[in-house]
Design an enzyme around this catalytic site. Structure first.
Site, PDB file in Angstrom:
ATOM      1  N   SER A   2      48.069  38.455  49.161  1.00  0.00           N
ATOM      2  CA  SER A   2      47.050  37.458  48.830  1.00  0.00           C
ATOM      3  C   SER A   2      47.101  36.257  49.767  1.00  0.00           C
ATOM      4  CB  SER A   2      47.215  37.001  47.376  1.00  0.00           C
ATOM      5  OG  SER A   2      48.514  36.470  47.151  1.00  0.00           O
ATOM      6  N   ARG A  16      51.028  47.412  56.413  1.00  0.00           N
ATOM      7  CA  ARG A  16      51.657  48.722  56.600  1.00  0.00           C
ATOM      8  C   ARG A  16      50.823  49.867  56.034  1.00  0.00           C
ATOM      9  NH1 ARG A  16      57.964  47.828  54.978  1.00  0.00           N
ATOM     10  NH2 ARG A  16      57.078  46.536  53.342  1.00  0.00           N
ATOM     11  N   GLY A  41      53.603  24.519  50.856  1.00  0.00           N
ATOM     12  CA  GLY A  41      52.989  23.464  50.064  1.00  0.00           C
ATOM     13  C   GLY A  41      52.589  24.005  48.709  1.00  0.00           C
ATOM     14  N   ALA A  90      46.919  31.138  46.679  1.00  0.00           N
ATOM     15  CA  ALA A  90      46.053  31.870  47.607  1.00  0.00           C
ATOM     16  C   ALA A  90      44.596  31.902  47.152  1.00  0.00           C
ATOM     17  CB  ALA A  90      46.582  33.291  47.785  1.00  0.00           C
ATOM     18  N   LYS A  94      61.418  25.389  44.356  1.00  0.00           N
ATOM     19  CA  LYS A  94      60.524  24.918  43.289  1.00  0.00           C
ATOM     20  C   LYS A  94      60.069  26.067  42.398  1.00  0.00           C
ATOM     21  CE  LYS A  94      56.417  26.281  45.241  1.00  0.00           C
ATOM     22  NZ  LYS A  94      55.446  27.219  44.635  1.00  0.00           N
TER      23      LYS A  94
END
EC number: 1.1.1.94
Length: 230
Positions: free
Chosen positions: A14, A35, A136, A140, A191
């Site tokens: 994504s 792939r 960040g 997506a 995170k």
């Protein structure tokens, strides 16, 4: 006039797909390597990645490909969006082809058996490559749907940062630069762990004091990791 070389995105998940579309929106020719030949053909025919980013149209400038060697020979700037568990095994056999390339990791994670960050693995595989990371608070689908988003490209190589900013910076996607590669990369990896802990606290009905304590201690631990890595 020198013809602009295409840009590679290695990994058809994504996030890789969203970044490939951003690059194409900015006028770049993109080689989106994956792939799975069936996935590549589906994207080529339907202009959509139904497995990872259903409903998002993939722009004509994005060419899905399955030949990694040819992709590396064609592109100087490569965004690496491979799973953390597969990054080493996919790229190590092509180490010689990576020399001198700009390799920008989009992968958040730490290698389990070595505790190395993705950029450290890239450095180990290709010591002559120019290494950076992009990280960040970036989902997506929101990027693909043009929600206002900011991200950071981090590298000791100032020119690499500038080239990534020029390639990706757009109306709804802002790219800031940093020289703190390990800090940015650790923040992106750790995170996710802390988010799971916070989610568990919410699910268990814990109070604001407990949730605040967990977040505060998580930030302190993240700082210690960053200081240790220099």
């Amino acid at each position: 006039m020198t013809e602009q070389r295409p840009i590679a995105v290695l990994g058809g998940g994504s996030f890789g797909t969203a970044v490939a579309n951003l690059l194409a929106e900015n006028g770049h020719q993109v080689r989106l390597w994956m792939r799975d030949p069936e996935q590549a053909e589906a994207i080529r025919v339907n202009r959509e990645n139904p497995r990872y980013l259903k409903g998002i149209k993939i722009l004509p400038g994005v060419m899905p490909v399955t030949d990694l060697l040819a992709t590396l020979e064609t592109c100087d700037l490569c965004f690496v969006a491979l799973p953390s568990s597969a990054l080493r095994s996919v790229l190590a056999p092509h180490a010689e082809r990576l020399s001198g390339k700009m390799l920008v990791s989009l992968t958040k994670g730490i290698e389990a058996h070595t505790f190395k960050l993705m950029s450290e693995i890239l450095e180990e595989i290709a010591p002559q490559a120019r290494i950076g990371v992009l990280s960040g608070p970036n989902l997506a689908r929101e990027i693909a749907e043009h929600a206002l988003t900011a991200t950071v490209v981090a590298s000791e190589d100032e020119n690499l940062c500038q080239q990534v900013q020029a390639a990706l910076h757009g109306r709804t996607f802002r790219v800031y630069a940093s020289a703190d590669r390990f800090g940015v990369e650790l923040g992106g990896a750790l995170k996710n762990v802390y988010a799971i802990i916070a989610g568990m606290a919410v699910a268990l009905g814990m109070g604001e004091n407990t949730k605040s304590m967990l977040i505060t201690r998580a930030l302190a631990e993240m700082t210690r990791f960053a200081v240790n890595q220099g």
